[in-house]
Design an enzyme around this catalytic site. Structure first.
Site, PDB file in Angstrom:
ATOM      1  N   SER A  68       0.821  -1.197   0.000  1.00  0.00           N
ATOM      2  CA  SER A  68       0.000   0.000   0.000  1.00  0.00           C
ATOM      3  C   SER A  68       0.854   1.244   0.000  1.00  0.00           C
ATOM      4  CB  SER A  68      -0.886   0.012   1.232  1.00  0.00           C
ATOM      5  OG  SER A  68      -0.081   0.192   2.382  1.00  0.00           O
ATOM      6  N   LYS A  69       0.174   2.335  -0.268  1.00  0.00           N
ATOM      7  CA  LYS A  69       0.857   3.620  -0.324  1.00  0.00           C
ATOM      8  C   LYS A  69       1.355   4.060   1.033  1.00  0.00           C
ATOM      9  CE  LYS A  69      -1.976   4.096  -4.220  1.00  0.00           C
ATOM     10  NZ  LYS A  69      -2.168   2.689  -4.432  1.00  0.00           N
ATOM     11  N   ARG A  70       0.862   3.438   2.052  1.00  0.00           N
ATOM     12  CA  ARG A  70       1.283   3.814   3.400  1.00  0.00           C
ATOM     13  C   ARG A  70       2.615   3.169   3.775  1.00  0.00           C
ATOM     14  NH1 ARG A  70      -3.854   3.628   2.977  1.00  0.00           N
ATOM     15  NH2 ARG A  70      -3.973   1.386   3.052  1.00  0.00           N
ATOM     16  N   SER A  71       3.030   2.199   2.972  1.00  0.00           N
ATOM     17  CA  SER A  71       4.241   1.462   3.312  1.00  0.00           C
ATOM     18  C   SER A  71       5.481   2.337   3.295  1.00  0.00           C
ATOM     19  CB  SER A  71       4.456   0.329   2.318  1.00  0.00           C
ATOM     20  OG  SER A  71       3.356  -0.528   2.331  1.00  0.00           O
TER      21      SER A  71
END
Length: 496
Positions: free
Chosen positions: A257-260
């Site tokens: 995910s983009k949060r990684s």
RNA sequence: GCCCCCAUCGUCUAGAGGCCUAGGACGCGGCCCUCUCAAGGCCGAAACCGGGGUUCGAACCCCCGUGGGGGCACCA
């Protein structure tokens, strides 16, 4: 690789967002296959969704692809024999193909409103049935449907999936996948806006552009049989299908995910190619890293510069299972590639990072210190912290860090003063013999060289961790070294 | 809920029936080197999801479980 036929491979991103390392991996495999077979790597922009279109995105793809060194042979910007390469400019092609499909009884007009479709779906969910189109308009006569369409009624075009039998789709990595046709929905092929959806546009383009190998994410596996059916409806010959595994979060839980892996300082996200560049990663390292998520060569090789990759890559050795990304491995590769660079090459890579940190350094100066930091940095931006003291007018050591190991502040101050004297007696030409002089001094003071060096290190560099002290002092220069040591002694004398 | 895919150390993986007391890499621990930190060298801990088959023999083949992932849009 022996006698492979030239492959025509395409990377077909949708300009709806940022360029992700998952996409980069697909593009890379495409590129490698094309290069090693002497074929073409094609860039196609799939912009049929006007609502999600992001004008920035296409540019980002170009930039990142270039940075990675994945040069395309045909594309929207450079054209090619199958122009245009932007789907929004190919609508006429899709329109004709759609008519062909309708005429052949493989597609039909559907006048159902989005509201009705939602209702149908909800009802099916309530009944715990598979959600799919209920086929209302499928039963319309072609004549009636055409009249209504011509009469101005809003419609979409749906694929007329066979209601009986099975379809077998063959993936190179997974073998045959057989499903009951009943489980395949009558997918929408053309939206009411007249724009095709992926299922039509991508199949059409891949065929028209003579794509030989389709490499795409495994999120397409569920609609894979539909795509085979579409190929069959047109009577086209299928390409070799390869569904790549998905990339998972470092934890292995869930899709990447983009949060990684967000860099707290810059907010950069290590999942986006352009951010990776800003974070100080080398394109070769990124390439080597992503290659190995889902591909391997043998039981011991891991270092693959691009040239080797082109030679050694093979689609047969791609893995079908999902892979969790491992950012520490990227650091490792980056270190490897940093160390493989020549002094000049690394200096050039480093310059923009000093500039970005508002440090006024020029290439010549950087080249001098590169040998001292080359094996100590894992990302290019680390050089700024490690070597910033070379360029700053003053350093600001933490007073407590100035105190030597197992020493008092007074003794440390004394040692600093003595060192100052010793250095002062050295002429510029003798300066390079500093180490002997300082070691002798340590003996004289009855402390270990490491203790003395520790004090001087913090005094001169302002850091507890630094490039080798003596070499650093030589570069910094006698005058500045003396000033910094004198300042350190002053500070130490204020500590009790 | 329905459909599909996947399954070896924590992670990426090698392994395509006997070369396996399962190999490599990252990370981790220890030692050496050493002016700090690195780099480098050496050593170490660490895995075949479970159960049934098939076979003289299974990490490798088949089945069933289980677990994980993906997809079910007028998005791609």
């Amino acid at each position: 690789m022996t006698e492979v036929k030239p492959a025509r491979v395409r990377f077909a991103p949708s300009p709806t967002g940022r360029f992700h390392i998952g996409s980069a991996r697909t593009a890379l495999y495409d590129f490698l296959l094309a290069r090693q077979s002497g074929g073409q790597f094609i860039l196609r922009i799939e912009d049929t969704d006007r609502n999600r279109f992001d004008p920035q995105a296409e540019k980002e793809y170009y930039e990142a692809l270039r940075w990675l060194g994945l040069k395309w042979d045909e594309g929207p910007d450079i054209g090619g024999p199958y122009s245009p390469y932007r789907q929004s400019e190919r609508t006429e092609i899709y329109r004709k193909l759609t008519e062909e499909l309708i005429a052949g009884g493989h597609a039909y007009y559907c006048f159902c409103t989005p509201e009705r479709l939602t209702q149908v779906r909800q009802l099916q969910q309530k009944r715990k049935e598979p959600t799919r189109y209920d086929g209302l308009c499928r039963r319309l006569s072609p004549e009636e449907a055409r009249d209504r369409a011509l009469g101005g009624e809003s419609y979409v075009i749906r694929f007329k999936t066979p209601q009986e039998g099975q379809t077998t789709a063959v993936d190179l990595l997974r073998g045959p996948i057989t499903v009951d046709n009943q489980t395949i929905d009558d997918y929408i092929l053309v939206k009411s806006s007249g724009m095709p959806v992926y299922h039509l546009a991508a199949m059409a383009d891949d065929h028209m552009m003579k794509i030989t190998h389709v490499l795409r994410g495994s999120e397409w596996l569920p609609t894979f049989p539909l795509h085979v059916l579409i190929y069959e409806a047109f009577g086209w010959q299928q390409p070799i299908w390869i569904h790549l595994s998905v990339l998972l979060n470092p934890s292995g839980k869930g899709k990447l995910s983009k949060r990684s892996a967000v860099d707290p300082k810059s907010g950069a996200k290590a999942v986006f190619v352009n951010d990776l560049r800003k974070m100080g990663y080398l394109p070769q390292a990124v390439i080597n890293w992503i290659t190995l998520m889902g591909w391997s060569y043998d039981d011991h090789s891991e270092f693959f510069p691009m040239g080797d990759l082109i030679e050694k890559f093979s689609i047969e050795k791609l893995s079908p299972s999902p892979a969790a990304v491992n950012f520490s491995k990227l650091d490792h590769f980056n270190g490897l590639y940093i160390r493989s660079l020549s002094t000049d090459e690394l200096a050039e890579q480093l310059l923009p990072f000093f500039t970005a940190a508002e440090i006024d350094a020029d290439l010549t100066e950087i080249k001098v210190l590169v040998p001292l930091i080359q094996e100590r940095i894992r990302t290019l931006d680390e050089a700024v912290n490690m070597a910033g003291f070379f360029f700053q007018a003053d350093v600001h050591p933490e007073p407590s860090e100035l105190i030597g190991k197992k020493m008092s502040a007074q003794d440390s101050a004394c040692a600093a003063e003595k060192a100052h004297e010793v250095i002062q007696t050295l002429s510029e030409s003798e300066f390079e013999q500093l180490e002997h002089a300082l070691r002798d001094l340590a003996d004289e003071l009855e402390i270990k060289a490491g203790q003395l060096f520790g004090i001087l290190r913090v005094a001169v560099t302002g850091q507890k961790v630094s490039p080798p002290l003596i070499e650093s002092m030589v570069i910094v220069g006698k005058k500045t070294v003396l000033a910094r040591i004198a300042r350190a002694a002053e500070i130490l004398n204020t500590l009790e």
